[in-house]
Design a protein around this motif. Structure first.
Motif, PDB file in Angstrom:
ATOM      1  N   LEU A  89      40.832  42.614  31.410  1.00 60.47           N
ATOM      2  CA  LEU A  89      39.527  42.292  31.978  1.00 60.47           C
ATOM      3  C   LEU A  89      38.932  43.526  32.625  1.00 60.47           C
ATOM      4  O   LEU A  89      39.647  44.335  33.225  1.00 60.47           O
ATOM      5  CB  LEU A  89      39.682  41.183  33.031  1.00 60.47           C
ATOM      6  CG  LEU A  89      40.189  39.828  32.516  1.00 60.47           C
ATOM      7  CD1 LEU A  89      40.775  39.010  33.657  1.00 60.47           C
ATOM      8  CD2 LEU A  89      39.057  39.058  31.851  1.00 60.47           C
ATOM      9  N   THR A  90      37.615  43.632  32.533  1.00 58.22           N
ATOM     10  CA  THR A  90      36.892  44.760  33.134  1.00 58.22           C
ATOM     11  C   THR A  90      35.946  44.229  34.195  1.00 58.22           C
ATOM     12  O   THR A  90      35.202  43.259  33.956  1.00 58.22           O
ATOM     13  CB  THR A  90      36.093  45.525  32.068  1.00 58.22           C
ATOM     14  OG1 THR A  90      36.987  45.992  31.056  1.00 58.22           O
ATOM     15  CG2 THR A  90      35.372  46.720  32.687  1.00 58.22           C
ATOM     16  N   ARG A  96      39.901  47.630  36.096  1.00 61.28           N
ATOM     17  CA  ARG A  96      40.587  46.907  35.030  1.00 61.28           C
ATOM     18  C   ARG A  96      41.746  46.071  35.576  1.00 61.28           C
ATOM     19  O   ARG A  96      42.408  46.441  36.550  1.00 61.28           O
ATOM     20  CB  ARG A  96      41.151  47.884  33.995  1.00 61.28           C
ATOM     21  CG  ARG A  96      40.103  48.587  33.152  1.00 61.28           C
ATOM     22  CD  ARG A  96      39.598  47.701  32.047  1.00 61.28           C
ATOM     23  NE  ARG A  96      40.656  47.409  31.042  1.00 61.28           N
ATOM     24  CZ  ARG A  96      40.503  46.470  30.101  1.00 61.28           C
ATOM     25  NH1 ARG A  96      39.408  45.720  30.043  1.00 61.28           N
ATOM     26  NH2 ARG A  96      41.482  46.274  29.220  1.00 61.28           N
ATOM     27  N   ILE A  97      41.956  44.948  34.934  1.00 62.74           N
ATOM     28  CA  ILE A  97      43.187  44.174  35.087  1.00 62.74           C
ATOM     29  C   ILE A  97      43.834  44.170  33.716  1.00 62.74           C
ATOM     30  O   ILE A  97      43.355  43.513  32.783  1.00 62.74           O
ATOM     31  CB  ILE A  97      42.914  42.734  35.575  1.00 62.74           C
ATOM     32  CG1 ILE A  97      42.215  42.734  36.930  1.00 62.74           C
ATOM     33  CG2 ILE A  97      44.225  41.942  35.652  1.00 62.74           C
ATOM     34  CD1 ILE A  97      41.807  41.349  37.415  1.00 62.74           C
ATOM     35  N   GLU A  98      44.913  44.920  33.589  1.00 55.79           N
ATOM     36  CA  GLU A  98      45.560  45.082  32.289  1.00 55.79           C
ATOM     37  C   GLU A  98      46.998  45.525  32.512  1.00 55.79           C
ATOM     38  O   GLU A  98      47.395  45.910  33.608  1.00 55.79           O
ATOM     39  CB  GLU A  98      44.815  46.116  31.451  1.00 55.79           C
ATOM     40  CG  GLU A  98      44.807  47.506  32.075  1.00 55.79           C
ATOM     41  CD  GLU A  98      43.984  48.508  31.286  1.00 55.79           C
ATOM     42  OE1 GLU A  98      43.568  48.186  30.172  1.00 55.79           O
ATOM     43  OE2 GLU A  98      43.770  49.620  31.810  1.00 55.79           O
ATOM     44  N   THR A 195      33.220  40.129  39.593  1.00 58.79           N
ATOM     45  CA  THR A 195      33.353  39.416  38.329  1.00 58.79           C
ATOM     46  C   THR A 195      33.978  40.318  37.276  1.00 58.79           C
ATOM     47  O   THR A 195      33.530  41.444  37.060  1.00 58.79           O
ATOM     48  CB  THR A 195      31.981  38.921  37.845  1.00 58.79           C
ATOM     49  OG1 THR A 195      31.454  37.994  38.806  1.00 58.79           O
ATOM     50  CG2 THR A 195      32.090  38.216  36.495  1.00 58.79           C
ATOM     51  N   TYR A 196      34.996  39.785  36.607  1.00 57.65           N
ATOM     52  CA  TYR A 196      35.701  40.488  35.539  1.00 57.65           C
ATOM     53  C   TYR A 196      35.514  39.717  34.235  1.00 57.65           C
ATOM     54  O   TYR A 196      35.554  38.479  34.225  1.00 57.65           O
ATOM     55  CB  TYR A 196      37.195  40.612  35.861  1.00 57.65           C
ATOM     56  CG  TYR A 196      37.503  41.578  36.977  1.00 57.65           C
ATOM     57  CD1 TYR A 196      38.070  42.821  36.713  1.00 57.65           C
ATOM     58  CD2 TYR A 196      37.222  41.253  38.305  1.00 57.65           C
ATOM     59  CE1 TYR A 196      38.358  43.711  37.737  1.00 57.65           C
ATOM     60  CE2 TYR A 196      37.495  42.133  39.331  1.00 57.65           C
ATOM     61  CZ  TYR A 196      38.062  43.365  39.036  1.00 57.65           C
ATOM     62  OH  TYR A 196      38.336  44.257  40.053  1.00 57.65           O
ATOM     63  N   VAL A 212      37.004  34.060  22.241  1.00 55.48           N
ATOM     64  CA  VAL A 212      36.549  33.294  23.395  1.00 55.48           C
ATOM     65  C   VAL A 212      36.315  34.247  24.557  1.00 55.48           C
ATOM     66  O   VAL A 212      37.244  34.939  24.996  1.00 55.48           O
ATOM     67  CB  VAL A 212      37.582  32.226  23.797  1.00 55.48           C
ATOM     68  CG1 VAL A 212      37.048  31.398  24.960  1.00 55.48           C
ATOM     69  CG2 VAL A 212      37.924  31.329  22.616  1.00 55.48           C
ATOM     70  N   PRO A 213      35.102  34.320  25.105  1.00 56.10           N
ATOM     71  CA  PRO A 213      34.866  35.146  26.288  1.00 56.10           C
ATOM     72  C   PRO A 213      35.602  34.589  27.503  1.00 56.10           C
ATOM     73  O   PRO A 213      35.811  33.376  27.626  1.00 56.10           O
ATOM     74  CB  PRO A 213      33.344  35.057  26.487  1.00 56.10           C
ATOM     75  CG  PRO A 213      32.802  34.511  25.208  1.00 56.10           C
ATOM     76  CD  PRO A 213      33.877  33.678  24.612  1.00 56.10           C
ATOM     77  N   VAL A 214      35.983  35.479  28.417  1.00 58.07           N
ATOM     78  CA  VAL A 214      36.677  35.099  29.640  1.00 58.07           C
ATOM     79  C   VAL A 214      35.930  35.689  30.824  1.00 58.07           C
ATOM     80  O   VAL A 214      35.544  36.861  30.800  1.00 58.07           O
ATOM     81  CB  VAL A 214      38.135  35.614  29.648  1.00 58.07           C
ATOM     82  CG1 VAL A 214      38.831  35.227  30.952  1.00 58.07           C
ATOM     83  CG2 VAL A 214      38.902  35.075  28.456  1.00 58.07           C
TER      84      VAL A 214
END
Length: 918
Positions: A89-90, A96-98, A195-196, A212-214
């Motif tokens: 997620l950006t 980033r969350i990765e 918001t990510y 699918v968008p998250v």
């Protein structure tokens, strides 16, 4: 022998068209069964995080793990090589969350912000039960529906990195079944709020199934590391026995890290100083550092719990035992762990009034060791808590009274709660709703419970009095038995072995660790929710407590045994309550997904017959009536209904290459046999579960009948609905492939149906189902497409219409076609076998799929398996009218749109063999 021409004619029947597979998402608050296809959740109903065409919407605080499920549902054809990719997620300013590069070891959490798991389904064969009517997990009347969790239920969550061939990743998904990838997302403590966004991409091989968008909204608050305290017992020696002694140390340390990352506390225990020294890294926090392979909540924080002589392991106390306690206390003090650790002698288990409690207390009082003075004496007992002779009393969940606890604390006692029993608390069994363990985190935070103890978490040996010995938890979910004939699904089992040796080596995952369950993760969710409540209480205690009270309702001693729990059965209300707390903390949660449109119910028009209907298995009267279909395994059924002033009539034409019936008897357990089912909601009440006003009829290929008020586990089979029925069988029972199928005709009087006199325009709720028991593996399918048939709220519409059916003349018999054998028995009601007439093989056009226009479009069926190929083996001989009984049916298969009839002379020959009666 079967005519080759007949076999060719059957093979000419069109296969059912395969529907498109679907991908849908839901949070961690539901257990999605493998056979739960076409659910309201995938239409967005009762789904708090996703609706078709919308992004997945999640909320989280910093230092929180948020979870969701990606469900891939196959329709008419199996899916292979299914992958679910989620790169990360950006967020604000490119945050980033990765995952970190190379963070692919499931036993080490450093750098693992996104974890994917294959949901493994355990086959639950019966609900947990006790002779007194409920179970160890719920009071009678306060548990789940009897059949809600019988069948393939998800529990073990296997990291994709170690997924085996029997639970593979990439996924392999059978037709009309679900495959599930569970995803955990960890939001680090230092993550920037905001918001990510990202996306999930699902493929089946090279074919993209969905993107699918998250959206994840991260609040500015940081979740407390351990908002409530727990105590999860585990047996290190079981790790060694099951995984090999060489794996025990590594597996034990992984279990510590797994529980810690879930904000749960393993109950460390010791019988000697060596045991205590081995637990020191977990007690000091050294086991929870990056150097030890840990990243997540509570880094560097010790577990704060040590039990000595657990479950009375010391036996009768003596001076030597006291010396061990003193040495352990000194060891903890030397390592700065004593002040931060609850240390207690576990004198004995569930034996109120036993002498050992007072004896231990006297021994401890006689010690001159100042460190030992901090060690308590405890046991489990639910009676007269304030008067117990020990310092620490652990009270069973169903007996925990806040008022009694307050009195005990005033008397200097410490009181914990243990296990879980509905409706007083949530249950931790496998055969309850996903939210069972989650509830307990909310209850603990709201009611101020000091610590929550669970008696065992890796109970893979069932060794108690009355137990059945070692078992493989991946294949045997029934983990607990005792001498009182009580048994339970998943009791004492919250984790699965990462390695198995000897007898269980076929279910070896090949890594020195343990695998979390859906229940462990829902307990984590409840503990994290307790953190939300704790933070929100600091902001606005009245508002926060009102949110929790509205969610929980009556709990502990205010709940009433025999009533369903007030908190409901799904995760939607829990997500909404958490979102409300999130808003109190200043977070801006995304708006919920839009409500789904009202479901379009499948509709079948039910016309009048043209004349009198003879219930004899000849379906000629039904020609011209709209048809719907159901598929189960290798069988396919075409259903038609009609009505007149006296009866509702059903005609079912079934193609089945192998007729199997395992039991016999009127009103017996007939589901485990080839047969058809009619389910009716006469008043169209659309209740979630059947009521006494509903009706259920089952007729098997052997001619056996079940008729009942209601449907499902609580139906009343003592009712006599005055059903008249007939079965024409085209083949013989229980002798292997080579059969053609059977025909069912029945008349159900309106006087037995209820709901008033029939009239054009009346609409009943209903479903039509097919059972196929080939090869000992029951497969089921129905017109509407339900995972479980007994759901009146999901049944279709049966609309009585005024127009009448007039059958066309039969097609001419081709002179070059050889005659068919005339030995297929006709079973009429309970009267036995009537000699076959007119060749007695094919019931006119009664079961042929036809293009019914709007009616055909409304039809729904299941499996894409229309061909019957038995290499010409077998015969069409009668079985002599044997009456058979079977066991039970719980599942269902998805249905698909109708299709036109197959053209061709051979099909016409097959369908035109019986003479017209009128």
């Amino acid at each position: 022998m079967r005519s080759p021409l007949l076999t060719a004619a059957l093979l000419a029947l069109p296969a059912l068209a395969a529907g498109a597979p679907s991908v849908w998402l839901i949070d961690d608050g539901q257990k999605v069964r493998r056979d739960a296809v076409d659910t309201p959740w995938e239409r967005g109903a009762d789904n708090p995080v996703w609706s078709p065409g919308e992004p997945l919407r999640l909320i989280a605080l910093r230092d929180e793990v948020v979870a969701f499920q990606v469900v891939v549902e196959a329709d008419g054809a199996p899916l292979e090589n299914v992958t679910v990719d989620f790169a990360g997620l950006t967020g604000p300013d490119g945050a980033r969350i990765e995952n970190a590069p190379g963070a692919d070891d499931p036993t080490r959490s450093v750098g693992r912000r996104i974890e994917r798991f294959v949901a493994h389904f355990v086959d639950i064969r019966r609900p947990s039960a006790s002779p007194w009517g409920g179970s160890l997990g719920w009071w009678p009347g306060s548990g789940p529906d009897a059949d809600a969790f019988v069948g393939p239920v998800p529990d073990a969550l296997i990291p994709v990195e170690v997924a085996p061939s029997w639970a593979p990743y990439p996924l392999s998904i059978a037709a009309r079944q679900n495959g599930i990838v569970w995803i955990d997302v960890y939001v680090p403590r230092g993550q920037a709020p905001g918001t990510y966004t990202g996306e999930i991409i699902v493929h089946a091989g090279a074919r993209e199934l969905a993107t699918v968008p998250v959206r994840l909204d991260v609040g500015a608050a940081t979740l407390p590391a351990r908002p409530v305290e727990t105590a999860l017992f585990f047996a290190p020696w079981y790790l060694g026995q099951r995984m090999g002694n060489g794996a025990q140390a590594a597996a034990t340390q992984h279990l510590w890290r797994l529980y810690h990352r879930h904000r749960l506390v393993p109950m460390h225990h010791a019988l000697n100083v060596g045991d205590a020294r081995a637990a020191l890294p977990a007690l000091t926090g050294a086991a929870y550092t990056a150097q030890a392979g840990y990243e997540g909540p509570g880094e560097g924080q010790g577990d704060g719990l040590l039990s000595l002589g657990t479950y009375g392991g010391f036996g009768p106390p003596d001076a030597n035992d006291l010396r061990v306690v003193e040495q352990v206390a000194d060891l903890l003090a030397q390592n700065d762990a004593l002040d931060d650790t609850d240390v207690f002698v576990y004198a004995i288990d569930e034996a109120c009034g036993h002498a050992w409690g007072g004896q231990w207390r006297a021994l401890m009082d006689g010690s001159n060791n100042p460190n030992a003075a901090q060690v308590k004496v405890g046991w489990t007992c639910s009676e007269n808590v304030a008067a117990q002779p020990v310092d620490l009393v652990m009270v069973l969940a169903s007996h925990y009274s806040p008022a009694e606890v307050q009195a005990a604390e005033a008397a200097g006692k410490q009181v914990w709660i243990y296990n879980g029993v509905q409706p007083w608390t949530g249950s931790l069994f496998t055969d309850v709703e996903a939210i069972g363990p989650r509830v307990n985190g909310w209850i603990q935070a709201r009611r101020g419970i000091d610590r929550w103890f669970f008696w065992h978490t890796n109970f893979w040996y069932d060794e108690n009095n009355g137990g059945q010995g070692p078992f493989d938890p991946f294949t045997q979910p029934e983990s607990f038995h005792n001498h009182l004939n009580e048994y339970a699904q998943g009791d004492g089992l919250l984790v699965y072995p990462g390695r198995q040796t000897s007898a269980f080596v076929t279910r070896d995952l090949g890594f020195d660790g343990v695998v979390a369950s859906v229940r462990l993760k829902n307990w984590r969710r409840g503990v994290q929710d307790a953190g939300y409540l704790q933070l929100a209480q600091a902001q606005d205690a009245a508002a926060a407590n009102a949110i929790a009270d509205a969610l929980l309702g009556r709990t502990l001693d205010s709940a009433r045994g025999g009533q369903p729990p007030d908190w409901g059965t799904g995760g939607q209300r829990f997500f909404a309550a958490r979102a409300d707390l999130f808003a109190l903390l200043g977070g801006e949660a995304p708006p919920p997904p839009p409500p789904p449109p009202p479901p379009v119910r499948p509709r079948l028009e039910v016309p009048r017959p043209d004349g009198v209907v003879s219930v004899d298995g000849d379906l000629r009267e039904f020609e011209g009536a709209p048809a719907v279909e159901a598929v189960a395994g290798g069988a396919r059924a075409t259903f038609r209904l009609m009505w007149d002033a006296e009866n509702l009539y059903l005609g079912a034409f079934v193609l089945d290459p192998d007729l199997v019936v395992r039991g016999r008897g009127r009103d017996g357990e007939l589901w485990d046999a080839d047969g058809v089912e009619l389910l009716l909601d006469p008043n169209a009440d659309r209740t979630p579960s059947p009521t006494a006003a509903d009706r259920h009829v089952v007729v098997t290929a052997a001619g056996d009948l079940l008729d009942a008020h209601g449907a499902g586990g609580d139906e009343d089979r003592s009712a006599d609905l005055q059903v008249r029925h007939a079965v024409v069988r085209r083949g013989s029972l229980d002798d292997g492939p080579g059969d053609m199928g059977y025909t069912v005709e029945l008349a159900l009087p309106w006087a037995s149906i209820g709901g008033g006199a029939p009239a054009a325009g009346r609409v009943l709720g209903g479903d039509l189902a097919l059972n196929d028991a080939t090869d000992g593996d029951l497969r089921v399918g129905d017109w509407v497409g339900l995972a479980r048939f007994a759901q009146p709220s999901e049944w279709g519409d049966l609309a009585l219409v005024e127009w009448s059916v007039d059958a066309p003349p039969p097609p001419p018999l081709d002179a070059g076609t050889p005659p068919l054998p005339a030995d297929a028995g006709v079973l009429v009601g309970d009267a036995g076998v009537v000699p076959p007439r007119d060749g007695g093989v094919a019931p006119g056009d009664g079961g042929v799929p036809r293009d019914g226009g709007d009616e055909g479009d409304a039809a729904r069926r299941g499996e894409d398996d229309g061909a019957i190929d038995d290499a010409g083996r077998g015969s069409l001989g009668a079985e002599g009218g044997k009456v058979v009984r079977a066991t039970s049916n719980d599942g269902g298969c998805r249905a698909a749109p109708g299709h036109p009839a197959a053209p061709g002379l051979l099909l016409l020959v097959l369908l035109g063999l019986k003479r017209r009666r009128r």
